[in-house]
Write a protein that holds these residues in place. Structure first.
Motif, mmCIF file in Angstrom:
data_model
loop_
_atom_site.group_PDB
_atom_site.id
_atom_site.type_symbol
_atom_site.label_atom_id
_atom_site.label_comp_id
_atom_site.label_asym_id
_atom_site.label_seq_id
_atom_site.Cartn_x
_atom_site.Cartn_y
_atom_site.Cartn_z
ATOM 1 N N GLY A 243 0.645 -1.272 -0.028
ATOM 2 C CA GLY A 243 -0.091 -0.137 -0.065
ATOM 3 C C GLY A 243 0.817 1.241 -0.103
ATOM 4 N N LEU A 244 2.026 1.129 0.115
ATOM 5 C CA LEU A 244 3.155 2.233 -0.136
ATOM 6 C C LEU A 244 3.513 2.427 -1.430
ATOM 7 N N VAL A 245 2.970 3.601 -1.958
ATOM 8 C CA VAL A 245 3.460 4.175 -3.339
ATOM 9 C C VAL A 245 5.079 4.787 -3.514
ATOM 10 N N VAL A 246 5.812 4.340 -4.214
ATOM 11 C CA VAL A 246 7.161 5.019 -4.186
ATOM 12 C C VAL A 246 7.022 5.743 -5.585
ATOM 13 N N SER A 247 7.350 7.101 -5.378
ATOM 14 C CA SER A 247 7.497 7.849 -6.787
ATOM 15 C C SER A 247 8.465 9.099 -6.263
ATOM 16 N N LYS A 248 8.884 9.797 -7.281
ATOM 17 C CA LYS A 248 9.894 10.703 -7.182
ATOM 18 C C LYS A 248 9.375 12.019 -6.430
ATOM 19 N N GLU A 249 8.032 12.081 -6.603
ATOM 20 C CA GLU A 249 7.512 13.205 -5.619
ATOM 21 C C GLU A 249 7.501 13.118 -4.273
ATOM 22 N N GLU A 250 7.586 11.958 -3.838
ATOM 23 C CA GLU A 250 7.880 11.605 -2.532
ATOM 24 C C GLU A 250 9.150 11.215 -2.115
ATOM 25 N N HIS A 251 10.060 12.459 -2.314
ATOM 26 C CA HIS A 251 11.415 12.256 -2.365
ATOM 27 C C HIS A 251 12.001 11.352 -1.242
#
Length: 406
Positions: A243-251
């Motif tokens: 359920g944890l989303v890894v993205s560049k926005e969440e640095h």
């Protein structure tokens, strides 16, 4: 023979949404675990990097195609036969294996990715493999990592795996992976075979970038014998079940996940070097203060591939002149020999264009007698640094490869 203690974890953390099943098809040796099926849950992202060998095997060709055609649901691996150098027949054979898995599981043909490793140029025993598919499928379980690690081995002497967990925002993220490889290792992409999975949610484009970056600092920095396989494949699956989303926005999360993935892949890569065919030494070669990344990397690899350096390592012989000669023949333009420094461990062996005034044979011998050795070259001409990992070259390497097909 392998260097150091076994590194396979006592606990391989299951990855929710990813299952592995292992069976014996008798591809080369009756009764040996040699067929592995991996099931990817719906909604997962799948990324892969593959060999750049022009004679890439039929399964590699099909993997690249299928990844663009459908969402991956199954990965199927056989050992004992590489299905490489087999032309159109080999391609059709790999498709037949995919068809067997698709029929058994009820998925689309393009949702199956095939992998093979073993002897090059021999016909794939399709019937043996397809007959064993139901047993591998029946064995699917999220805890099947240990059996799968054994099932993908060829000349490996030990199973290779790594498993990590970290917490972020109150949720636990798992990364688990296995690899195989002992010879024909200078990947130029990844390694012989490696599979990793995480329960993080990552879109396909970002997953591909993360995998490419991880391969470049791990599998693309190892060499046993300077040979690039026809079958190298490295796969990364993100099931999203945490359920944890890894993205560049969440640095912060992105950097944390990238660091953990790189560490996992590096452990898997190091395990291959430690289990290199005939290896008695685990050797780290670092080139510092180079004018460019390519200069640092080419210098490190030339040292790692030198038969004279590798045999000296096997003999525990501090014949530092062999290292000096390699650095001199790399072709570095306007190399200032007076500024160059070479170290064995923390012992400086070369400075001011020759043998360091403080160097003693006893100090060099003490380093070379160890199982794990650092060779460090300081070019003192820039800010770039690169590290590669390799082995020595022993009598056993010749014996293993002379007898490979017997």
């Amino acid at each position: 023979m392998a260097v150091g203690p076994a590194t396979f974890p006592d606990k391989m953390h299951p990855v929710a949404g990813f299952k592995l099943g292992t069976a014996s098809a008798g591809v080369k040796t009756p009764g040996r675990k040699d067929l592995v099926i991996m099931e990817v849950c719906e909604g997962s992202s799948v990324a892969g990097v593959f060999t750049k060998n022009a004679f890439c095997a039929a399964p590699v060709q099909i993997c690249k195609q299928h990844l663009t055609q459908a969402a991956t649901r199954y990965l199927v691996t056989n050992t004992g036969n590489a299905n490489a150098g087999t032309g159109d027949e080999g391609y059709a054979d790999a498709i037949s294996v995919c068809e067997a898995v698709a029929k058994e599981t009820g998925c689309d043909l393009a949702a199956v990715l095939p992998f093979s490793t073993g002897v090059i140029g021999e016909k794939l025993p399709v019937e043996k493999i397809t007959t064993a598919v139901p047993a591998a499928n029946l064995a699917l379980t999220e805890t099947g990592w240990d059996d799968a690690a054994e099932g993908i081995m060829t000349t490996d002497t030990r199973i290779k795996g790594s498993s990590r967990q970290f917490k972020y925002a109150g949720k636990t993220v798992t990364l688990t992976g296995i690899s195989k490889g002992a010879g024909m290792i200078k990947p130029n992409m990844a390694t012989m075979l490696a599979y990793a999975a995480t329960d993080a949610q990552i879109d396909s484009e970002l997953l591909n970038q993360l995998l490419t970056d991880a391969a470049n600092c791990s599998f693309n920095r190892i060499t046993v014998d300077s040979d690039t396989s026809t079958n190298d494949s490295c796969m990364l699956v993100a099931t999203g079940k945490s359920g944890l989303v890894v993205s560049k926005e969440e640095h912060e999360l992105y950097e944390l996940f990238s660091s953990e993935l790189n560490a996992l892949m590096q452990q898997l890569a190091h395990a291959i070097v430690r289990d290199g065919e005939g290896a008695t030494k685990f050797v780290t070669i670092t080139v510092d203060s180079a004018a460019s990344q390519s200069e640092a990397l080419s210098t490190a690899y030339d040292i790692a591939h030198s038969p004279l350096v590798k045999t000296a390592l096997f003999a525990s012989d501090p014949n530092w002149g062999r290292i000096l000669a390699v650095v001199g023949r790399v072709g570095i333009e306007e190399l200032n020999l007076g500024a160059l420094e070479i170290f064995l461990g923390d012992v400086r062996i070369v400075s001011q264009g020759g043998r360091d005034p403080g160097y003693t044979e006893e100090a060099g011998q003490a380093v070379m007698d160890k199982e794990e050795i650092l060779i460090r070259v300081v070019l003192n001409r820039g800010s770039f640094s690169e590290t590669v990992w390799t082995t020595d070259l022993s009598h056993d390497y010749v014996s293993i490869n002379a007898d490979y097909r017997s």
